[in-house]
Every structure is written in structure tokens, then in C-alpha cells.
Design an enzyme around this catalytic site. Structure first.
Site, PDB file in Angstrom:
ATOM      1  N   GLY A  10       0.842  -1.199   0.000  1.00 10.66           N
ATOM      2  CA  GLY A  10       0.000   0.000   0.000  1.00 10.66           C
ATOM      3  C   GLY A  10       0.874   1.245   0.000  1.00 10.66           C
ATOM      4  O   GLY A  10       1.955   1.237   0.586  1.00 10.66           O
ATOM      5  N   ARG A  82      -2.593 -16.901  -7.605  1.00 14.34           N
ATOM      6  CA  ARG A  82      -3.870 -16.426  -7.056  1.00 14.34           C
ATOM      7  C   ARG A  82      -5.040 -17.134  -7.703  1.00 14.34           C
ATOM      8  O   ARG A  82      -6.004 -17.504  -7.051  1.00 14.34           O
ATOM      9  CB  ARG A  82      -4.006 -14.916  -7.226  1.00 14.34           C
ATOM     10  CG  ARG A  82      -3.044 -14.149  -6.329  1.00 14.34           C
ATOM     11  CD  ARG A  82      -3.199 -12.653  -6.480  1.00 14.34           C
ATOM     12  NE  ARG A  82      -4.480 -12.183  -5.981  1.00 14.34           N
ATOM     13  CZ  ARG A  82      -5.175 -11.194  -6.535  1.00 14.34           C
ATOM     14  NH1 ARG A  82      -4.724 -10.593  -7.599  1.00 14.34           N
ATOM     15  NH2 ARG A  82      -6.317 -10.805  -6.021  1.00 14.34           N
ATOM     16  N   ASP A 114       5.331  -4.897   5.218  1.00 16.89           N
ATOM     17  CA  ASP A 114       5.728  -6.251   5.588  1.00 16.89           C
ATOM     18  C   ASP A 114       5.535  -7.269   4.468  1.00 16.89           C
ATOM     19  O   ASP A 114       6.397  -8.130   4.249  1.00 16.89           O
ATOM     20  CB  ASP A 114       5.038  -6.701   6.877  1.00 16.89           C
ATOM     21  CG  ASP A 114       3.527  -6.729   6.730  1.00 16.89           C
ATOM     22  OD1 ASP A 114       3.019  -6.092   5.787  1.00 16.89           O
ATOM     23  OD2 ASP A 114       2.873  -7.403   7.534  1.00 16.89           O
ATOM     24  N   THR A 136       5.127   2.225   6.175  1.00 17.21           N
ATOM     25  CA  THR A 136       3.724   1.892   6.406  1.00 17.21           C
ATOM     26  C   THR A 136       3.136   2.907   7.371  1.00 17.21           C
ATOM     27  O   THR A 136       3.797   3.284   8.347  1.00 17.21           O
ATOM     28  CB  THR A 136       3.511   0.478   6.990  1.00 17.21           C
ATOM     29  OG1 THR A 136       2.159   0.365   7.456  1.00 17.21           O
ATOM     30  CG2 THR A 136       4.427   0.132   8.136  1.00 17.21           C
ATOM     31  N   ASP A 138       0.982   2.166   9.338  1.00 12.30           N
ATOM     32  CA  ASP A 138       0.613   1.401  10.533  1.00 12.30           C
ATOM     33  C   ASP A 138       1.699   1.406  11.610  1.00 12.30           C
ATOM     34  O   ASP A 138       1.427   1.120  12.769  1.00 12.30           O
ATOM     35  CB  ASP A 138       0.307  -0.058  10.163  1.00 12.30           C
ATOM     36  CG  ASP A 138      -0.751  -0.177   9.079  1.00 12.30           C
ATOM     37  OD1 ASP A 138      -1.555   0.756   8.938  1.00 12.30           O
ATOM     38  OD2 ASP A 138      -0.745  -1.198   8.365  1.00 12.30           O
ATOM     39  N   ASP A 140       3.947  -0.737  12.228  1.00 12.07           N
ATOM     40  CA  ASP A 140       3.940  -2.017  12.935  1.00 12.07           C
ATOM     41  C   ASP A 140       5.121  -2.907  12.562  1.00 12.07           C
ATOM     42  O   ASP A 140       5.033  -4.126  12.637  1.00 12.07           O
ATOM     43  CB  ASP A 140       2.611  -2.754  12.672  1.00 12.07           C
ATOM     44  CG  ASP A 140       2.368  -3.012  11.184  1.00 12.07           C
ATOM     45  OD1 ASP A 140       3.153  -2.515  10.350  1.00 12.07           O
ATOM     46  OD2 ASP A 140       1.389  -3.707  10.861  1.00 12.07           O
ATOM     47  N   ARG A 182      -4.427  -1.810  10.661  1.00 10.19           N
ATOM     48  CA  ARG A 182      -4.494  -3.284  10.647  1.00 10.19           C
ATOM     49  C   ARG A 182      -4.556  -3.817  12.083  1.00 10.19           C
ATOM     50  O   ARG A 182      -5.372  -3.375  12.841  1.00 10.19           O
ATOM     51  CB  ARG A 182      -3.333  -3.865   9.858  1.00 10.19           C
ATOM     52  CG  ARG A 182      -3.536  -3.725   8.372  1.00 10.19           C
ATOM     53  CD  ARG A 182      -2.620  -4.627   7.620  1.00 10.19           C
ATOM     54  NE  ARG A 182      -1.253  -4.473   8.090  1.00 10.19           N
ATOM     55  CZ  ARG A 182      -0.253  -5.187   7.679  1.00 10.19           C
ATOM     56  NH1 ARG A 182      -0.445  -6.156   6.812  1.00 10.19           N
ATOM     57  NH2 ARG A 182       0.964  -4.984   8.130  1.00 10.19           N
TER      58      ARG A 182
END
Ligand code: F6P
Length: 356
Positions: A10, A82, A114, A136, A138, A140, A182
Site C-alpha cells: 500500500g 492467485r 511487511d 507503512t 501502521d 507495525d 491493521r
């Protein structure tokens, strides 16, 4: 040196500052070459037009531009099939490796979260000389105190919380704001603290409605007939699972807990309740000054690693220093808010309800 460069996962504010720093330092100051690869590893899979040399001229004026001039993708790992009709992953892996060699690259700098760093680590284990830069909103990532994008997300979310405070007060309402992050609550915790949220719900502390209502009633007893609740998208009630919404990509997509909380509080208190989901506004637009500076630090450090041949490492900022840590210490890991996190402890000390 010929350095390949891509952004994956992202997007977030600050990616262009990293790209600019890498090109200005490696090409402008040191005379090396930087080759930009579009849309993460996908750029190495097919169309050669998705690969281009980057000069200081190309990165002029992008320091404060949101997104990434190289494009990005958070679907389609070359290591995964996928759909049944997709080519064999082995073919895609070999294609990435052969494109890397055909381009005559000496290394590849991968700016990513990640998921992307997990893919980069797999290529690194196959022998590609890779250097990672974490990004990110986030925040994290294990090992890094702060990742590119986080500070801007906090600014955006903090501004939203302040705006909700005034309208909540005028109408004596409960305002619920759902934020990204997240399975980590860093964005919710930091922005909630920055803008005086009364209740902050994070995935690391499963909440009870009793505790939230206690806080609302405590405020009412002080003649404060409104409350602002910040809820991280990965938060959950004690004993429950996180809330997901349907996603076209087939991936599990967090979202919806804000509405669940707002509806339940309305049922339990009868107070007027409204919900705002901030969503991708946290990821878009101009990076804040800290992210622009951080992007420059990360970019410069990655070029230093490239020049010294320190491949298979990820750049992190830790204890206010730029460091290189081996991929295996970072890839496929995750950093939630620790139980003894100083922000968490300070929030509770000053009376913020964390839902426990
Ligand atoms: O990891 C960054 C992040 O913005 C998360 O906070 C959020 O859950 C997710 O990405 C959203 O992903 P997408 O852009 O695929 O909707």
C-alpha cells in the site's frame, strides 16, 4: 553501481521523499545509476517500458507529493498463484531473477511494508542483492521505531478527531472515528492522545462496552455530555473476533468495527451516536515535514548500504539512529503496541479509557 528501485505494498505519504533522496545521493552526488521499476516486482515481470533510469531531474519537485511516482501493488506476489489460470509461480520467480540480471543491476532497493519485504526476503534468499526500506502508516514493523508514512497519518487522524470534538460538543453526541492500522493500534493511540479522544480502542486491548459506558457516564457527571471514541480498525470486543468487510480482491479486509461500536452504544445508552470512517485519507496527499525528513534519512542510509555491499538488510530508525538489520529479523514479523508501551501508559495515566 546500477541500483534498481521499486515501491511495493500500500502507498503512504513520504515514498517520493525516499525515491528523491536515493536518486539525488546515488546519481546526483555519487555518479551511480538508479533504475526505477514500476509497480513493485510486477515491473520486472513483463513490460520493459515499466523500467526507466531516474535522474535528479526526474525527481525534482516530488518531495512533498503524495503516493509514489513508481506506482505500487499490494496484490500478486510472484511466489503465489492467485487463480488457477495464473502462470506457475516458478516461472514468475525465474522471470524476476532473469530481468534483474538482464538489466545488469548490482542491487535492488525495495521500499515496502511487511508483505513486500517478505517477498524481497524470499528473493534475497535466492541470491538477489536486496536492501529494504520499511514504510507503512501502521508503524507495525519490528525493529523500527518509526516508519515512513506514520507521522502523516497521525496528523491527518488528529485533525479529524479535533473536528469531531467540536461538533460532538455542540450536539451532545457520541462520535466514533474508525482509523486504519491493521492489527496494531499505533495510529489510533497516537492520534487519540494528540487530540484528546476520551476513549481509544486498540486491537491489543480487547474492550468491554461496560468500561466505555462507565467513561461516558463519568464525563456526564462532570457536565460533559459528549464523548469522542477512536477505534482502530482491528479492535475487538473482549471474546470476539476482529470485524472484516467483503473485499473484491478476495483478501480479508478489516473494517466495520466503528459502526458496530456506534450501534451498540446507541442501543445501550440511547445517546445520539455518529460514525466516521477516515479510510484512505490517512494514506493520501502531502507527507508532513517529519515524513519528508525521515524519507530522506532512509533513502541516504539505503544508498550507503548499497555502496558498502551490505545486502540482505533492511534500514530502520531505532533509538534515533539509522541502522541496518538483517532481513530475517524483520520479514514476516509484526510489532503491536507492547503492554509496557510508554504512550499507552501515559494515555491511561491521564484518564483516557482504553476499554478495559
Ligand atoms: O497497511 C496499510 C493499510 O492502510 C492498513 O492500515 C489498512 O488496513 C490497509 O492498508 C488497507 O489496504 P488497501 O489499500 O488494500 O485497502
Amino acid at each position: 553501481m546500477k541500483i534498481g528501485l521499486c515501491t511495493g505494498g500500500g502507498d503512504c505519504p513520504g515514498l517520493n521523499s525516499v525515491i528523491r533522496a536515493i536518486v539525488r545521493y546515488a546519481v546526483g552526488s555519487l555518479g551511480h545509476e538508479v533504475i526505477g521499476i514500476e509497480d513493485s516486482f510486477n515491473g520486472l515481470l513483463s513490460d520493459p517500458r515499466r523500467i526507466r533510469p531516474l535522474t535528479p531531474h526526474d525527481v525534482s519537485g516530488i518531495l512533498n507529493r503524495g503516493g509514489t511516482i513508481l506506482g505500487t501493488s499490494n496484490t500478486g506476489s510472484p511466489f503465489k498463484r492467485r487463480k488457477p489460470e495464473d502462470p506457475d509461480p516458478e516461472e514468475k520467480i525465474q522471470k524476476v531473477v532473469s530481468s534483474f540480471r538482464d538489466l545488469g543491476l548490482d542491487c535492488l532497493i525495495v521500499i515496502g511494508g511487511d508483505g513486500t519485504q517478505g517477498i524481497a526476503y524470499q528473493f534475497s534468499k535466492l541470491g538477489l542483492p536486496i536492501i529494504g526500506i520499511p514504510k507503512t502508516i501502521d508503524n507495525d514493523l519490528t525493529q523500527a521505531d518509526v516508519t515512513v508514512g506514520f507521522e502523516t497519518a497521525i496528523e491527518v487522524a488528529s485533525d479529524a478527531i479535533l473536528r469531531l470534538q467540536s461538533t460532538a460538543e455542540s450536539h451532545e453526541r457520541i462520535m466514533v472515528l474508525e482509523l486504519m492500522g491493521r492489527h496494531a493500534g499505533h495510529i489510533a493511540l497516537h492520534s487519540g492522545m494528540a487530540s484528546g479522544a476520551h476513549i481509544i480502542l486498540v486491537p491489543e486491548i480487547p474492550f468491554t462496552y461496560e468500561s466505555i459506558i462507565r467513561k461516558i457516564q463519568e464525563r456526564q457527571s462532570h457536565d460533559k455530555h459528549y464523548s469522542v471514541i477512536v477505534v482502530a480498525e482491528g479492535a475487538m470486543e473482549k471474546g470476539a473476533e476482529p470485524t472484516y468487510r467483503p473485499s473484491s480482491s478476495g483478501k480479508l479486509q478489516l473494517g466495520g468495527i466503528g459502526t458496530v461500536v456506534a450501534d451498540r452504544l446507541y442501543q445501550m445508552t440511547g445517546m445520539e451516536t455518529r460514525i466516521t470512517v477516515l479510510g484512505h485519507i490517512q494514506r493520501g496527499g502531502q507527507p508532513c515535514p517529519r515524513d519528508r525528513i525521515l524519507g530522506s534519512l532512509y533513502g541516504v542510509k539505503a544508498v550507503e548500504l548499497a555502496i558498502s555491499g551490505q545486502f540482505g538488510h533492511v534500514v530502520v530508525m531505532r533509538d534515533h539512529k539509522m541502522k541496518a538489520v538483517p532481513y530475517e529479523a524483520v520479514a514476516n514479523t509484526f510489532r503491536p503496541i507492547a503492554a509496557d508501551d510508554m504512550y499507552l501508559k501515559a494515555a491511561e495515566a491521564i484518564g483516557v479509557c482504553l476499554g478495559r
